[in-house]
Design a protein around this motif. Structure first.
Motif, short mmCIF file in Angstrom:
data_model
loop_
_atom_site.label_atom_id
_atom_site.label_comp_id
_atom_site.label_asym_id
_atom_site.label_seq_id
_atom_site.Cartn_x
_atom_site.Cartn_y
_atom_site.Cartn_z
N SER A 2 0.83 -1.18 0.00
CA SER A 2 0.00 0.00 0.00
C SER A 2 0.87 1.24 0.00
O SER A 2 2.07 1.18 0.22
CB SER A 2 -0.93 0.01 1.21
N THR A 21 -6.75 12.64 -8.46
CA THR A 21 -6.14 11.32 -8.33
C THR A 21 -6.71 10.36 -9.36
O THR A 21 -7.77 10.59 -9.93
CB THR A 21 -6.42 10.70 -6.94
N GLY A 23 -6.81 5.79 -9.72
CA GLY A 23 -6.53 4.57 -8.96
C GLY A 23 -7.41 4.37 -7.76
O GLY A 23 -7.17 3.47 -6.97
N SER A 24 -8.39 5.20 -7.56
CA SER A 24 -9.38 5.06 -6.48
C SER A 24 -8.78 4.99 -5.08
O SER A 24 -9.06 4.07 -4.31
CB SER A 24 -10.25 3.82 -6.72
N PRO A 25 -7.97 5.98 -4.68
CA PRO A 25 -7.49 5.97 -3.30
C PRO A 25 -8.63 6.29 -2.34
O PRO A 25 -9.64 6.88 -2.72
CB PRO A 25 -6.45 7.09 -3.28
N HIS A 37 -5.03 6.89 0.66
CA HIS A 37 -4.45 5.56 0.81
C HIS A 37 -4.75 4.76 -0.45
O HIS A 37 -5.90 4.51 -0.77
CB HIS A 37 -5.05 4.89 2.06
N TRP A 38 -3.69 4.37 -1.18
CA TRP A 38 -3.84 3.56 -2.39
C TRP A 38 -3.52 2.10 -2.07
O TRP A 38 -2.59 1.81 -1.31
CB TRP A 38 -2.83 4.00 -3.46
N THR A 39 -4.26 1.18 -2.67
CA THR A 39 -3.94 -0.25 -2.59
C THR A 39 -3.68 -0.80 -3.99
O THR A 39 -3.50 -2.00 -4.16
CB THR A 39 -5.07 -1.05 -1.90
N ASP A 41 -2.14 0.70 -8.20
CA ASP A 41 -1.46 1.78 -8.92
C ASP A 41 -2.41 2.93 -9.22
O ASP A 41 -3.62 2.75 -9.35
CB ASP A 41 -0.88 1.26 -10.23
N GLY A 42 -1.86 4.11 -9.35
CA GLY A 42 -2.65 5.29 -9.67
C GLY A 42 -1.75 6.50 -9.82
O GLY A 42 -0.56 6.38 -10.14
#
Length: 184
Positions: A2, A21, A23-25, A37-39, A41-42
């Protein structure tokens, strides 16, 4: 696996900077602390920072795959493969982030060793543009694997060694050395 980016706002609930943004953080607010918080790529594009805030970054890479255990006909018959090392993890605080687009890469976990002649996979690195990155975890050693595949691989945290073999080295500031394999 993450990536976490945060800044402190002057008032609770008010975004302290302009951004977009991909990548749907997940956006979180903790008092005057706003985080993304990314889980996966983005990207993070800083479009404005009127208060010239600095950012805290928490970066975690993918863990290493485990080594293969006992194979029929091998000795000792109850030997096991080493576990994969954790992905490198590091926090940096007070970072200046330029008004620009920044690629967010979230490293995936390594593949486990499917047979004693297979290769174990190291975890992949995570990064935030050119500002910060961490190392993927080392793969675990496989029992009776040829060459160096029975040793734990180096990584963010080193992979564990197979029976009576050395664990891999961890990356300073990100993780620890993998454990040596033992047989008793």
């Amino acid at each position: 696996m993450s990536f976490f980016l945060a800044a402190v706002a002057a008032q609770a609930g008010i975004p302290p900077f302009g951004y977009t943004t991909t990548g749907s953080p997940t956006l979180r607010t903790h008092g005057i602390y706003t985080s993304l918080h990314w889980t996966g790529d983005g990207s993070f594009t800083l479009t404005g920072n009127p208060d010239t805030l600095t950012f805290d970054i928490w970066c975690v890479s993918g863990g290493g795959g485990g080594g293969h255990g006992y194979s029929p006909g091998s000795s000792p018959s109850n030997a096991g493969g080493g576990g994969g090392g954790a992905g490198g993890a590091e926090a940096v605080t007070g970072q200046t982030v330029s008004i620009a687009a920044h690629t967010v890469t979230v490293g995936g976990g390594g593949t486990g060793m499917a047979s004693y002649q297979g290769n174990r996979g190291n975890g992949s690195a995570s990064s935030f543009g050119s500002v910060h990155s961490t190392t993927g975890g080392g793969g675990g050693g496989g029992h009776e694997s040829p060459g160096s595949e029975n040793l734990g691989a180096n990584g963010g945290s080193g992979g564990g060694g197979s029976t009576n073999r050395a664990g891999g080295s961890g990356t300073a500031g990100e993780g620890n050395d993998g454990g040596d394999g033992v047989f008793s």
